[in-house]
Structures are given as C-alpha cells and as structure tokens.
Design a protein around this motif. Structure first.
Motif, PDB file in Angstrom:
ATOM      1  N   LEU A   1      -2.892  49.477  78.388  1.00 43.00           N
ATOM      2  CA  LEU A   1      -1.423  49.616  78.869  1.00 43.00           C
ATOM      3  C   LEU A   1      -0.716  50.307  77.676  1.00 43.00           C
ATOM      4  O   LEU A   1       0.257  51.113  78.220  1.00 43.00           O
ATOM      5  CB  LEU A   1      -0.548  48.084  79.114  1.00 43.00           C
ATOM      6  N   THR A   2      -0.803  49.787  76.507  1.00 37.87           N
ATOM      7  CA  THR A   2      -0.255  50.794  75.397  1.00 37.87           C
ATOM      8  C   THR A   2      -0.463  52.032  75.324  1.00 37.87           C
ATOM      9  O   THR A   2       0.589  52.940  75.367  1.00 37.87           O
ATOM     10  CB  THR A   2      -0.562  49.920  74.029  1.00 37.87           C
ATOM     11  N   LEU A   3      -1.582  52.609  75.590  1.00 43.02           N
ATOM     12  CA  LEU A   3      -2.178  53.860  75.727  1.00 43.02           C
ATOM     13  C   LEU A   3      -1.516  54.603  77.032  1.00 43.02           C
ATOM     14  O   LEU A   3      -1.178  55.617  76.962  1.00 43.02           O
ATOM     15  CB  LEU A   3      -3.674  54.158  75.516  1.00 43.02           C
ATOM     16  N   VAL A   4      -1.678  54.097  78.265  1.00 44.85           N
ATOM     17  CA  VAL A   4      -1.317  54.777  79.307  1.00 44.85           C
ATOM     18  C   VAL A   4       0.190  54.869  79.478  1.00 44.85           C
ATOM     19  O   VAL A   4       0.842  55.826  79.910  1.00 44.85           O
ATOM     20  CB  VAL A   4      -1.720  53.538  80.656  1.00 44.85           C
ATOM     21  N   PHE A   5       1.022  53.851  78.843  1.00 45.79           N
ATOM     22  CA  PHE A   5       2.463  54.094  78.953  1.00 45.79           C
ATOM     23  C   PHE A   5       3.030  54.051  77.188  1.00 45.79           C
ATOM     24  O   PHE A   5       3.966  53.776  76.914  1.00 45.79           O
ATOM     25  CB  PHE A   5       2.965  52.608  79.317  1.00 45.79           C
TER      26      PHE A   5
ATOM     27  N   LEU B   1       6.653  54.555  72.683  1.00 41.23           N
ATOM     28  CA  LEU B   1       7.279  55.269  71.646  1.00 41.23           C
ATOM     29  C   LEU B   1       8.815  55.489  71.837  1.00 41.23           C
ATOM     30  O   LEU B   1       9.353  55.384  70.788  1.00 41.23           O
ATOM     31  CB  LEU B   1       6.671  56.750  71.671  1.00 41.23           C
ATOM     32  N   THR B   2       9.370  55.621  73.108  1.00 42.39           N
ATOM     33  CA  THR B   2      10.765  55.512  73.043  1.00 42.39           C
ATOM     34  C   THR B   2      11.548  54.444  72.680  1.00 42.39           C
ATOM     35  O   THR B   2      12.507  54.447  72.248  1.00 42.39           O
ATOM     36  CB  THR B   2      11.046  56.190  74.589  1.00 42.39           C
ATOM     37  N   TYR B   3      10.812  53.454  73.037  1.00 38.80           N
ATOM     38  CA  TYR B   3      11.269  51.897  72.549  1.00 38.80           C
ATOM     39  C   TYR B   3      11.224  51.818  71.074  1.00 38.80           C
ATOM     40  O   TYR B   3      12.240  51.377  70.532  1.00 38.80           O
ATOM     41  CB  TYR B   3      10.327  50.795  73.366  1.00 38.80           C
ATOM     42  N   GLN B   4      10.174  52.236  70.529  1.00 39.64           N
ATOM     43  CA  GLN B   4       9.874  52.023  68.988  1.00 39.64           C
ATOM     44  C   GLN B   4      11.033  52.968  68.152  1.00 39.64           C
ATOM     45  O   GLN B   4      11.641  52.698  67.117  1.00 39.64           O
ATOM     46  CB  GLN B   4       8.592  52.229  68.763  1.00 39.64           C
TER      47      GLN B   4
ATOM     48  N   TYR C   1       7.103  45.955  70.453  1.00 35.49           N
ATOM     49  CA  TYR C   1       6.688  46.563  72.025  1.00 35.49           C
ATOM     50  C   TYR C   1       7.799  46.059  72.763  1.00 35.49           C
ATOM     51  O   TYR C   1       8.441  45.011  72.737  1.00 35.49           O
ATOM     52  CB  TYR C   1       5.231  45.727  72.168  1.00 35.49           C
ATOM     53  N   PRO C   2       7.906  46.651  74.096  1.00 39.74           N
ATOM     54  CA  PRO C   2       8.901  46.216  74.935  1.00 39.74           C
ATOM     55  C   PRO C   2       8.465  44.946  75.474  1.00 39.74           C
ATOM     56  O   PRO C   2       7.476  44.251  75.508  1.00 39.74           O
ATOM     57  CB  PRO C   2       8.425  47.434  76.240  1.00 39.74           C
ATOM     58  N   ALA C   3       9.602  44.398  76.374  1.00 41.38           N
ATOM     59  CA  ALA C   3       9.420  43.039  76.852  1.00 41.38           C
ATOM     60  C   ALA C   3       8.275  42.916  77.793  1.00 41.38           C
ATOM     61  O   ALA C   3       7.834  41.688  77.751  1.00 41.38           O
ATOM     62  CB  ALA C   3      10.674  42.568  77.480  1.00 41.38           C
ATOM     63  N   TRP C   4       8.028  43.846  78.518  1.00 38.38           N
ATOM     64  CA  TRP C   4       6.945  43.602  79.479  1.00 38.38           C
ATOM     65  C   TRP C   4       5.695  43.662  78.925  1.00 38.38           C
ATOM     66  O   TRP C   4       4.606  42.924  79.273  1.00 38.38           O
ATOM     67  CB  TRP C   4       6.974  44.755  80.730  1.00 38.38           C
ATOM     68  N   LEU C   5       5.451  44.412  77.846  1.00 32.64           N
ATOM     69  CA  LEU C   5       4.004  44.248  76.815  1.00 32.64           C
ATOM     70  C   LEU C   5       4.163  42.934  76.174  1.00 32.64           C
ATOM     71  O   LEU C   5       2.964  42.202  75.945  1.00 32.64           O
ATOM     72  CB  LEU C   5       4.112  45.266  75.887  1.00 32.64           C
ATOM     73  N   ARG C   6       5.111  42.149  75.644  1.00 32.01           N
ATOM     74  CA  ARG C   6       5.146  41.008  75.140  1.00 32.01           C
ATOM     75  C   ARG C   6       4.757  39.793  76.062  1.00 32.01           C
ATOM     76  O   ARG C   6       4.591  38.952  75.477  1.00 32.01           O
ATOM     77  CB  ARG C   6       6.586  40.844  74.515  1.00 32.01           C
ATOM     78  N   GLY C   7       4.997  40.066  77.322  1.00 34.87           N
ATOM     79  CA  GLY C   7       4.404  38.982  78.259  1.00 34.87           C
ATOM     80  C   GLY C   7       3.166  39.083  78.209  1.00 34.87           C
ATOM     81  O   GLY C   7       2.521  37.669  78.226  1.00 34.87           O
ATOM     82  N   VAL C   8       2.335  40.168  78.042  1.00 33.89           N
ATOM     83  CA  VAL C   8       0.801  40.213  77.731  1.00 33.89           C
ATOM     84  C   VAL C   8       0.496  39.362  76.561  1.00 33.89           C
ATOM     85  O   VAL C   8      -0.387  38.484  76.490  1.00 33.89           O
ATOM     86  CB  VAL C   8       0.273  41.586  77.896  1.00 33.89           C
TER      87      VAL C   8
END
Length: 481
Positions: free
Chosen positions: A29-33, A38-41, A109-116
């Motif tokens: 998911l990190t690579l696909v999105f 990057l925009t979030y960071q 990382y964005p909230a949706w990745l922090r869910g993972v």
C-alpha cells in the motif's frame, strides 16, 4: 512433542504468517499510494527533501522480503522442534512490536495506513503472548551448553585493558578520567577479541604481541590518524618523518599497544583464572558481538578525538589503504604462523626478571618518548633523534629474545611471569609519574599505583602453589611460542 504442544505451535506459526502478511500489505500500500503518502509527509515536514522522503519509501519492500525468507526458514525449524528457532521467534516478535509501535506513534503515515499498523500491533502482541505460553516453552526445553565460557574473566579483561593502557601511565589526567568511557569499547573489546581469536587458533603470547601491533595500527593509524597527522599530539615534531609517517611516535605506540594494551592485560587475567587456561572465554555469538563492539569503539574514537584535537586533518586515502593492509597482514601472520620453542636458557630468580623488564621499559620510554619539556627523544634535534630510536628498538629486540629463551626453560614458572609483568607495569607507571603527570593529584595517584603494583606483584609471586597445579599450569606461562 505431544498433540497439545503441536496445536500451540501451529497457532504461533499462524500468527507469524498473519503478521508477515500485514507487513507485506503495508509495504504494498505504501508503494501503490506513495504520492499520497509523500504529500502527507511533506505537509508534516515542510523543510524536508522530497527526494530523500521518496527514497525511504522504496526501502520498505526490501526488508519485508528478507523477513519473509527468514520467516519461512524459522517456521520450518519451529515445526521441527528446533530450540534456536523458538528463541528467534521470541526475539523477532518483541523487536517487531517495538519497531511497529514506534512507526505508529511517530505519525509518519496517514491515518488509513496507521490502521494497518494497528492490526500489525495486535497480531504481534498476540504472537508475543502465544510464543511465551508454558505449553509452547515446554516443547523447547533448554539444552545445557557444554562449551567453555568464562564471563567473569571476559569482563575483567574489558576493565583491565583500558586501565593499564591509559590511566596507569598518566596519559589521561584524573580530572578527565571520564574519557576512559570513550576508549573502553576499543581497548576492552579489542583486547578481548584479539585474545579470543589468538587462543582459538592455538596461538601463544608471541602471536598475541603481533596482534597487538595490528591493534596499534588500527587505533593510532585508522581511528586517531596520529601516525600521519602533522599536528595531533605534536607527534610530527618527535623525529624526522618518513613518507608522511611520524616515525618515533609510530615506534613508541606500536610497541606500547602490543605490550601494555593487549598482551599484559591478557596475561594478568589469565593468571587470575588459571583453571580456565587458554580456552576461550566467549562462545561464537559473544565473539562476534565483541568484534562488532571493538569496531564500533574504533568508530567512536574516530568521531570523538580527531575532530576536537586535530580539526581539519583527514588522512589521505592512500594512507588509509596502506594501514588497513598492514593491519590485516600482521593479523594474518599472527593467526597463521606459530613459532617453534626457542633454545632454553635457565632464567634468573623472579626478582631479577622483574628488574630486567622494569629496566628495559624505563630505558625504552626514556629513549623513545620525549619528556621533561623536550620536543624530541633524549633532548636531541633533527636527525639525531634516530639514535635514541635505534637504541629503543635494540632494547625491544634484546628483551624479546631473552624472554623467549628464559620462558622455554623448565625452570620458568608462574612466579617468573608475574614478576615480568610487575616490573614492566611498575616501570611504565614510574615513567608516567616522572614524565607525564599533570599535577600533584596525578603524581600522588601514579605513585600510589606504582607502589600497589609492586606490592601486589610481590604477594602474587610468593603466593603458595601446589606442585600438581604448577605442573598443570606450565604450558600456560611459556612466552617462547
């Protein structure tokens, strides 16, 4: 392994696979999105380099792939009942939980990745609980390791080496004794590592001396850069330089490190634990860890000392390669070449041995090390400094020759070895008292150390030893090989 244990282990394997799957999903998911990430960071760190942030994203799949291979290997061993695999799972689960928790709390990382990541944390926490259940532990009973090990001797050597090398000579004043903490990983870890590899290859004290020379090249040449620096410690003024090498400083320190940084600390510790003999103090894992600590210690010294004591100087690449080749070459010879026993010569009494080594040490330092305000050895000027250097070299050669022959004789005993170390140690402290002390406090300290060295050495020489013990120890005190 009974059915209940197999069921519990299959649960551990399932949690391992689930945790790996979530790690792979997070990386994918990190690579696909990656643009969204990057925009979030960049919004969180406006001043950060976008290219650097992008590179960190691409490094995520590589460790995941490595961990996947490791998990497959560990899983097969775990199902086969291998105890080492069980220990690895316990370590990996705890380390993974700490790493993911750090990433989760850092908010990178964005909230949706922090869910993972939250699901990963839950799986890793479940894995930690599952792998430490009594039913799982009972399936992998501890197997006693019969290989010799002596932690007390190892720690004593780590402590003794920097004290002998630095504090008892007076090179570090008492007011800055904390500097020993910077040198301890290099001195202590280095002496222990060299002792272990020499003893594992069947080497004796002659091999240890050679390894001490290699150690001196690493510390002084590569870590401190003092063998070539035109400014550090004013070493370039001691004698004429040759091909950019501080000749007299090199002579003094390679001999000093071989004798006082490595060999004497090892001899003292082996004398304190005579029952262990020349067997290794560490097992393979401890040996590897000690080597890494010594290497890190060299890096610490390189980062701490030259930038503050010798700013602006960087050793040429050619010199780096030469010193590295010399250290490897001398170390290789020390590990592969074993000297034959020298022709025996009846040794004198221990007191005479102590006076010989002590007198030789004082003469060596007095001839090669500038003292009393002199810029060159023995108050010489220009190329005349080569004369006391030649005399110091001759003293080293003659002493090594004499000690090899004495120690090859059947009359050479533990008492003679203790006397040899006592004389050299006391003399090197006396030289520090006369030529290196920085004030009354340091003179008092060094004088006390010299007196204690002589007193302890005298007591050790006269300590009663049974005939049987002396015969069993005979092979551990021979300096001729």
């Amino acid at each position: 392994m009974d059915p209940k244990q197999r069921k519990a282990i299959r649960l551990v394997v399932g949690l391992l696979v689930a945790s790996l799957s979530m790690s792979a999903l997070f990386a994918l998911l990190t690579l696909v999105f990656r643009h969204d990430v990057l925009t979030y960071q960049q919004a969180r760190h406006p001043g950060a380099d976008p290219a650097a942030l992008d590179r960190t994203l691409w490094t995520r799949p590589v460790p995941v792939l490595a961990v996947a291979v490791l998990y497959v290997w560990v899983t097969r061993q775990l199902l086969a009942g291998v105890a080492r695999a069980y220990r690895r799972v316990r370590i990996v689960s705890a380390a993974g939980f700490v790493a993911v928790a750090y990433l989760f709390l850092s908010g990178e990382y964005p909230a949706w990745l922090r869910g993972v990541q939250a699901v990963q944390l839950l799986l890793l926490a479940s894995l930690i609980v599952a792998v430490n259940r009594p039913v799982v532990r009972s399936a992998f009973p501890a197997v006693p390791d019969e290989r010799p090990r002596n932690r007390r001797a190892a720690w004593l050597l780590v402590l003794v080496a920097p004290l002998v090398a630095e504090l008892t000579l007076g090179t570090i004043p008492l007011r800055t004794a904390w500097v020993l903490l910077v040198f301890c990983p290099l001195y202590g870890g280095g002496a222990l590592f060299l002792r272990e590899i020499v003893r594992r290859t069947g080497g004796g004290y002659a091999n240890l001396l050679l390894m001490g020379v290699a150690y001196g090249v690493v510390e002084e040449g590569l870590a401190l850069q003092s063998l070539t620096s035109p400014h550090l410690y004013h070493a370039a003024d001691w004698a004429p330089r040759l091909f950019g090498l501080n000749t007299d400083y090199t002579l003094v320190n390679l001999v000093y490190h071989a004798v006082f940084s490595v060999t004497i600390p090892v001899v003292l510790v082996e004398l304190c634990f005579p029952g262990h003999g020349t067997r290794p103090y560490l097992r393979r894992g401890g040996l590897i860890a000690t080597g890494l600590i010594a290497l890190a210690g060299a890096g610490l010294v390189r980062l701490a000392v030259p930038p503050s004591e010798d700013p602006g100087y960087t050793m040429p690449l050619g010199a780096v390669l030469v010193f590295a080749a010399v250290a490897l070459g001398v170390g290789g010879v020390a590990l592969r070449v074993h000297l034959r026993a020298a022709d025996a010569l009846r040794p004198p009494r221990p007191l005479a041995v102590a006076l010989t080594t002590g007198g030789a040490a004082l003469l060596f330092f007095g001839l090669a090390w500038p003292f009393g305000g002199a810029r060159q050895p023995m108050f010489t000027h220009g190329t005349w400094a080569l004369l006391p250097m030649a005399g110091a070299t001759a003293i080293v050669v003659l002493l090594v020759y004499r000690m090899r022959r004495w120690s090859a004789a059947p009359e050479w005993t533990r008492a003679h070895l203790i006397a040899a170390c006592t004389g050299a140690l006391a003399a090197h402290t006396v030289f520090g008292l006369l030529g290196r002390a920085h004030g009354a406090l340091d003179r008092g300290f060094l004088g006390t150390v010299a007196v204690l060295t002589v007193a302890l050495g005298w007591a050790a020489v006269h300590y009663p030893v049974s005939r049987e013990f002396a015969l069993s120890e005979r092979r551990n005190v021979n300096l001729s090989q």
